[in-house]
Motif scaffolding. Structure first.
Motif, short mmCIF file in Angstrom:
data_model
loop_
_atom_site.label_atom_id
_atom_site.label_comp_id
_atom_site.label_asym_id
_atom_site.label_seq_id
_atom_site.Cartn_x
_atom_site.Cartn_y
_atom_site.Cartn_z
N ALA A 105 8.00 7.40 -3.96
CA ALA A 105 7.57 6.06 -4.32
C ALA A 105 6.24 6.06 -5.06
O ALA A 105 5.62 5.02 -5.23
N GLY A 106 5.77 7.23 -5.51
CA GLY A 106 4.52 7.31 -6.21
C GLY A 106 4.22 8.74 -6.62
O GLY A 106 4.88 9.70 -6.20
N GLY A 107 3.18 8.90 -7.47
CA GLY A 107 2.85 10.23 -7.97
C GLY A 107 2.38 11.19 -6.91
O GLY A 107 2.49 12.41 -7.09
N TYR A 108 1.84 10.68 -5.80
CA TYR A 108 1.36 11.53 -4.73
C TYR A 108 2.36 11.62 -3.58
O TYR A 108 2.02 12.09 -2.49
N ASP A 109 3.58 11.18 -3.81
CA ASP A 109 4.59 11.11 -2.74
C ASP A 109 5.75 12.05 -3.09
O ASP A 109 6.63 11.68 -3.85
N MET B 176 -0.93 6.68 -2.96
CA MET B 176 0.29 6.99 -3.72
C MET B 176 0.05 7.32 -5.19
O MET B 176 0.97 7.78 -5.87
N GLY B 177 -1.14 7.02 -5.74
CA GLY B 177 -1.34 7.23 -7.17
C GLY B 177 -0.59 6.24 -8.02
O GLY B 177 -0.09 6.55 -9.10
N GLN C 182 -6.55 4.18 -7.80
CA GLN C 182 -6.42 2.80 -7.33
C GLN C 182 -6.24 2.81 -5.81
O GLN C 182 -5.16 3.08 -5.31
N ALA C 183 -7.32 2.51 -5.11
CA ALA C 183 -7.27 2.42 -3.66
C ALA C 183 -7.05 0.99 -3.21
O ALA C 183 -7.11 0.70 -2.00
N GLY C 184 -6.82 0.11 -4.15
CA GLY C 184 -6.58 -1.29 -3.86
C GLY C 184 -6.55 -2.08 -5.14
O GLY C 184 -6.64 -1.52 -6.25
N ASN D 8 -14.97 9.98 -6.91
CA ASN D 8 -13.94 10.99 -6.63
C ASN D 8 -12.58 10.32 -6.66
O ASN D 8 -12.33 9.39 -5.88
N PRO D 9 -11.65 10.75 -7.54
CA PRO D 9 -10.33 10.10 -7.60
C PRO D 9 -9.55 10.24 -6.30
O PRO D 9 -8.64 9.45 -6.03
#
Length: 956
Positions: free
Chosen positions: A343-347, A466-467, A476-478, A534-535
């Motif tokens: 569901a995302g680039g980090y998933d 999730m990126g 994007q943390a929010g 920090n990303p």
């Protein structure tokens, strides 16, 4: 007689010509010709004597005064019912009405709930609060209604034209009239109906009236979650001065509600992917979002009416209305993909293990590489509506003249904080998620459990989980969105009425209404980034509170994001095609000329009254917005996503003929016939000039595609025919049966259509390189357009009677029951509504419930008032607001809602005028349920519980 025959021939010729030109105009002509023929046959050689004419004038004045008195409400359930019956009975059109049972006391908590008990009227509950909000009449969506305040158009705080009913506290309304058939003098008409909200006129009261009310509420009873609470205050004062030449009415109301917790579950539209397991593909749950939500709703409202009537030939009325409110919705929950792809680039994709398979469905199992996202979101809005109207009524020679000035302004500033917490994007050790009890369709019954403890602040952090915005290059943390709506309406109305002596036409009215409207949506949006640069940055979740994620049993960390901007997060302003597409400005100038004749005569041995007339309307409209070439939109800043501000418009004419006749069948029986051409203007956001496009390679061949508004959009239009039979029992009760048919000439559709993007293409815009569109600037643009309509028809049955008509033993008891059955031949292409997931290529008319039933039983005697009410509607296609503030269609499961109320008024002594009351809404705890294809497979469920109200009212 020769002259009469000649006139008849001329009228018949005109009738045939009118029929060839316009069927609705023909219908009006037929009625008028028949009336004229009847009148010619009754022509008398001499005028009525002067004495008789004066007597008739006095009768007319008495009738007018009597009509005014009948709309004045004093107290009690029966008084409210009788006043509403009087409005319906004395109207020349087919109308429904409700009237306050007491000063500042409609039958329900809100205007929307009260009108939803009328025949052919129903409401959709708000997904967030569970309260009645959007009003549908005769199976047409809320946007097809025209909404007026004291006969005047108003500004609104949403994308639609009509204001939300939440802005009108029930305590400030004296009555509500719904015109199901219009007449030519009603401005701001809707295709479905015109809803006129009315405050009181102080000079219609015979004495000073003072009323005060206090109410305390308990919200969310029986939901299994913490309760909410609320308080409401209202004050009403009506008085007359200077020998009853000056009247003053003031109403004030204030309420504060902290809603009870609501458990919600969304199965991502019922997504059921397949995953490999032991050499076979099996069905698993796709993903879910589960939230527990609490809301806050505060509002202050005020109306004032100042009247001056020095003599019977002049009256001036100044009306002021103000409503200001704050709403917020706090969401805490968990979401994430279960089966299927990431569901995302980090998933990363998961692996199915430990599964139980039944008929190809993984009824239980565990999936690795799970990344859950804790959501702590806060959606809030501040709104206000101000309306000023100044009406003057006076006589000039034989004319009764009216001037009416209106100014209305509305604004709404919204704020949507979204925060995400969980494991950071570079985490290497991920979670697992397990489920049991899945059969392939029972999404809301599945039990989930996770390997990690999402309530442990040492494990989960505020971060970009999730990126979703692009990963390392765009963390994007929010998210923070702050859209603002501004709407201003200015109107001038001039009206003149005079007596006529032309056959059955007793009087004639001519008028002009000019309305100027300017509405815009502005605002900013941006990514919330954890401070530090920090990303993969993380921050601790403030506090120690935990919450259950919706209907699951999973505990998550909870916090309020208010104040987090600047302390935890930085804001990276975001500009892209989707954001720019939501910024717009629309201007309208509408000039309406109208003429109407009031009829009173005999035809076929039956007395009748009514009206016939037409409106001639000129519209000049301008839509503005941004055009974005997505090929040039390489980032999400103003510099990397350039846009061009454009304006486009249109002007056009419409003719709306109408006729209404009420036949007196004797014994208080009335048959009403109405024929008209009606229209509803498009929602203002559909008229924006925004346009974004790019090169699509996902189809069978490359092609330019885009989406846009349509500044040249014309209204929905229909021809309508109504027939109603009504039997009255004085003002005590009535029975009615009505049928209606609407032929929709044009319906606004969102469909892809051929479009030349040439004017917007630049040298850097990539064009198709292969296929039939190679090198071409033509492609497909999805936008609202005027397409062919269909039809809608149905019938309505209503019974409103006291049981004392049957036997004196049942004195005090009564019933109000109505049922409507509506069907439509309108089907819309799903291509225009990408958020409606269905196996069919067509969807039904939005807002249409095939069957709607209302029942209200009451008892009123010896100071006691007890009522039980239920309203039931079948499945329908409704409208909700998505996470991007866009209005989307969704299938909503039918529901039955039961409400109870009881009160006692002290009849004598020093507490005379004091009444105590209690109410329960949603007594049966009916949930709000959405589905995708099958109503038995619920994909989104919200539980509200009951709400109790306890109050005291004092009036003298």
């Amino acid at each position: 007689m020769n002259m009469t025959a000649k006139k008849r021939d001329e009228l018949a010729a005109r009738q045939r010509l009118a029929f060839q030109l316009n069927p609705v105009a023909a219908g009006c002509a037929v009625l008028l010709a028949a009336l004229a023929g009847s009148a010619f046959a009754q022509e008398a050689p001499a005028a009525a004597p002067a004495a008789t004419q004066k007597a008739d004038d006095k009768k007319d004045e008495a009738k007018k005064d009597d009509d005014k008195v009948q709309t004045v409400v004093v107290s009690g359930i029966r008084r409210g019912i009788e006043a509403a019956i009087s409005i319906k009975k004395n109207s020349s059109s087919i109308v429904e009405a409700i009237s306050a049972e007491d000063i500042g006391k409609l039958p329900d908590q809100s205007v929307a709930e009260s009108v939803s008990r009328l025949p052919g009227v129903t409401t959709q509950r708000s997904r967030s609060s569970g309260k009645a909000s959007d009003v549908s009449v005769r199976g047409l969506s809320p946007s097809f209604n025209g909404t007026l305040l004291n006969g005047r158009e108003m500004a609104s705080t949403g994308n639609a034209r009509s204001p939300e009913f939440d802005l009108f506290p029930a305590e400030l309304m004296g009555s509500v009239v719904i015109y199901k058939t219009p007449d030519a003098s009603v401005v701001g008409q809707g295709l479905a109906a015109t809803i006129d909200l009315r405050t009181v006129n102080p000079l219609d009261f015979g004495k000073r009236v003072f009323a005060a009310n206090y109410k305390k509420s308990r919200i969310g009873i029986g939901s299994g979650l913490p309760e909410g609470k609320g308080e409401r205050y209202s004050l009403s004062y009506i008085d007359q001065f200077a020998d009853r030449t000056v009247g003053l009415a003031i109403g004030l109301t204030k309420y504060d509600e902290n809603g009870g917790a609501q458990r919600k579950f969304n199965s991502w539209g019922g997504w059921t992917p397949t995953m490999p397991y032991q050499g076979k593909d099996v069905i698993t749950p796709g993903g879910f979002g589960a939230d527990t939500e609490t809301g806050e709703n505060n509002r202050e409202g005020m109306f004032a009416s100042l009247q001056y009537r020095p003599n019977r030939n002049f009256r001036s009325t100044l009306d002021l209305f103000y409503s200001s409110g704050y709403t917020s919705l706090k969401k805490t929950g968990l979401e994430g993909a279960v089966g299927g792809n990431s569901a995302g680039g980090y998933d990363p994709n998961g692996v199915l293990t430990n599964a139980t398979i039944v008929n190809g469905v993984a009824t239980a199992g565990t999936i690795t590489n799970y990344k859950g996202v804790i959501r702590n979101h806060l959606e809030s809005a501040d709104d206000d509506l101000k309306t000023v109207g100044w009406k003057n009524e006076f006589k000039v020679a034989d004319w009764d003249m009216v001037t009416d000035l209106t100014w209305s302004k509305a604004s709404k500033l919204s704020s949507r904080y979204e925060t995400t917490a969980g494991l950071p994007g570079n985490a290497t050790t991920l979670d697992t998620i397990s489920w049991t009890g899945f059969n392939g369709g029972n999404f809301t019954d599945v039990k989930y459990s996770t390997g990690l403890n999402y309530a442990d602040r040492n494990v989960v952090k505020l971060t970009d989980v999730m990126g979703w915005s692009g990963g390392v290059s765009s963390p994007q943390a929010g998210y923070l969105a702050q859209p603002k709506i501004d709407d201003e309406v200015k109107a001038l109305r001039l009206n003149g009425k005079t007596a006529l002596e032309w056959g059955p036409m007793q009087s004639g009215t001519v008028g002009l209404n000019y309305t100027q409207r300017d509405k815009s949506r502005t605002g900013q949006e941006g990514r919330l980034v954890v401070k530090g640069g920090n990303p993969y940055g993380v921050a601790g979740i403030p506090g120690s509170a935990v919450e259950t994620a919706g209907t699951t049993s999973i505990q998550v960390a909870k916090f309020d994001p208010t104040g987090s901007l600047g302390t935890i997060y930085d804001l990276a302003d975001k500009v892209d095609a989707d954001i720019l597409n939501k910024l717009w400005n629309v201007k309208e100038k509408v000039t309406s000329l109208y003429a109407m004749g009031d009829l009173d005569g005999q035809m076929f041995g039956l007395s009748y009254r009514g009206n016939v007339g037409a409106q001639l309307i000129h519209t000049k409209q301008t839509g503005a917005g941004y055009v974005v070439d997505q090929a040039k939109c390489t980032g999400n800043t103003a510099a990397t996503c350039p846009a061009k501000y454009v304006e486009q418009g249109a002007d056009y004419w419409d003719v709306l003929p109408s006729a209404n006749l009420s036949y007196d069948l004797g014994s208080e029986q009335v048959m009403r016939v109405g024929v008209a051409k009606v229209l509803s203007r498009a929602n203002l956001d559909d008229m924006r000039a925004s346009n974004n496009f790019n090169l699509s390679t996902s189809g069978p061949y490359p092609i330019l595609t885009g989406s846009a508004g349509n500044p040249g959009l014309k209204p929905f239009k229909a021809k309508s025919f109504d027939l109603s039979y009504e039997k009255y029992f004085g003002n005590k009760g009535y029975i009615s049966l009505a049928g209606f048919y609407k032929k929709l000439d044009t319906y606004i559709l969102r469909v892809p259509r051929p479009f030349d993007f040439g004017p917007y293409v630049t040298p850097t815009t990539p064009l198709p390189a292969t296929g039939p569109y190679a090198g071409k600037t033509t492609g497909l643009l999805t936008q609202p357009i005027n397409g062919d309509g269909g039809s809608i028809h149905g019938f309505e049955l209503a019974i409103n009677v006291p049981f004392s008509m049957l036997t004196p033993m049942l004195d005090g008891f009564g019933v109000m029951v109505n049922h409507s059955d509506t069907d439509s031949g309108v089907e819309l292409p799903t291509a225009g509504f990408p958020n409606v997931n269905t196996s069919s290529v067509k969807i039904p008319l939005p807002g249409l419930s095939r069957k709607v039933t209302n029942l209200r039983l009451y008892y009123e005697k010896y100071g006691f008032q007890v009522a039980a009410a239920a309203r039931k509607r079948s499945n329908f296609l409704g409208t909700v607001s998505d996470f991007q503030d866009n209005q989307q269609l969704t299938f909503i499961k039918g529901e039955t809602i039961v409400d109870l109320q009881a009160s006692y008024e002290i009849p004598s002594g020093w507490l005379k005028g004091v009444s105590l009351y209690a109410q329960a809404t949603n007594w049966n705890k009916a949930p709000f349920q959405e589905y995708t294809v099958d109503p038995n497979q619920v994909t989104n469920k919200v539980e509200y519980g009951r709400t109790y109200h306890f109050g005291v009212n004092y009036k003298f």
